[in-house]
Write a protein that holds these residues in place. Sequence first.
Motif, PDB file in Angstrom:
ATOM      1  N   UNK A  48     -64.048  79.765 -57.169  1.00  0.00           N
ATOM      2  CA  UNK A  48     -63.289  78.845 -58.023  1.00  0.00           C
ATOM      3  C   UNK A  48     -62.935  77.559 -57.297  1.00  0.00           C
ATOM      4  N   UNK A  49     -63.160  77.525 -55.987  1.00  0.00           N
ATOM      5  CA  UNK A  49     -62.816  76.364 -55.183  1.00  0.00           C
ATOM      6  C   UNK A  49     -63.766  76.314 -53.997  1.00  0.00           C
ATOM      7  N   UNK A  50     -63.680  75.263 -53.178  1.00  0.00           N
ATOM      8  CA  UNK A  50     -64.514  75.226 -51.970  1.00  0.00           C
ATOM      9  C   UNK A  50     -64.039  76.198 -50.894  1.00  0.00           C
ATOM     10  N   UNK A  51     -63.071  77.056 -51.221  1.00  0.00           N
ATOM     11  CA  UNK A  51     -62.567  78.029 -50.259  1.00  0.00           C
ATOM     12  C   UNK A  51     -61.086  77.959 -50.049  1.00  0.00           C
ATOM     13  N   UNK A  52     -60.408  77.039 -50.757  1.00  0.00           N
ATOM     14  CA  UNK A  52     -58.981  76.852 -50.514  1.00  0.00           C
ATOM     15  C   UNK A  52     -58.106  77.788 -51.331  1.00  0.00           C
TER      16      UNK A  52
END
Length: 350
Positions: A48-52
Amino acid sequence: MDTHDIVTHIKNNDSPAVLASLIGVEGHSYRKAGAVMLFFEGGVIGSLSPGCLESDLQLRTNEIWASGQPEVVEYDMLSPDDFSWGEAVGCGGKIKVVLEPVQGELRETLIEANERMAAGENLVLIRELTPEGYSYRLEAGAFITKNTDSPVFSTLLVPKPRLVIFGGGHDAEPIAALAARVGFRLAVADWREGSLQNDFPGAGRVVCPPAEAAVRLGIGQGDYVLICSHQFQRDRQFLESVIPVEPHYIGIIGSSARINLLLEGLEAPSSLHAPVGISIGGEGPEEIAVSIVAEMIQIRRAGARKLPKGVDRVESSRHISGSRTKQKDGSIQGFSEAVAGDFPRERRAQ
């Protein structure tokens, strides 16, 4: 194409799993509303995010599964002053994520979705909040429509695009392997039974005359087709049968002179790529496979019938946003409050 892998995993595994769905976006977000990912013991599918966000979401999954109740979490990354999570590259908005334990009606609905997606059907998974909790239903279609009369959110369930390879020679093996790794379903057709004994893991296999392959495989407008049998007459017969079906992509391996002969008397469709592949100066089966699969990815991502080789119309597809805003902790909301749009003030996760 995460949704296809998610429903396949759920169909084949009954161990605890939690589905995370992005249901609301304000400002910039790495993924759009409707994106999903799956947390399960030993791994995840999707993002859902770049990993954050994923680490924080994963910490919540055991509690979600144990309670059997969904929960909504809100992340506010609009403020540049919160350094508690470090840099959130690619994030800079406010998003809502719902976490749902995959059990009961949701699991049954996703298993049904798996069967329908395996047949190539596009579906919309619709969740609607009722006094008794969530109700789930599937609707056929390729677009999400919003029901304005009740609190609902939807997820588009799209099967992986299918690559149909005509000609099961050894040079098709690296193409099939790479295509499978980047999210294509596979089918291979050949009139020689022995050719289909080559290594095409997970592929549907059909032995039949070339003129029958399009019907036997049910080739449709969403399919990608690669012609590589290296037998001129049989390639021609297959090409004649597949052009009227109008697949999304037709690629032909061979020299320009051979392709001109193959197309003699035929009207070349706009979806034809011949010679196939992006020009990268590749040599050998593996590098040629990279060239061909890269072109199919380009077509898939751009959503266009025909692009100049090496040109990508989706300008942002090769770049990750370099937003320097920082992420705030995820605040937990009451589930019915969040879906209904009655958002409480933030409560910090400890």
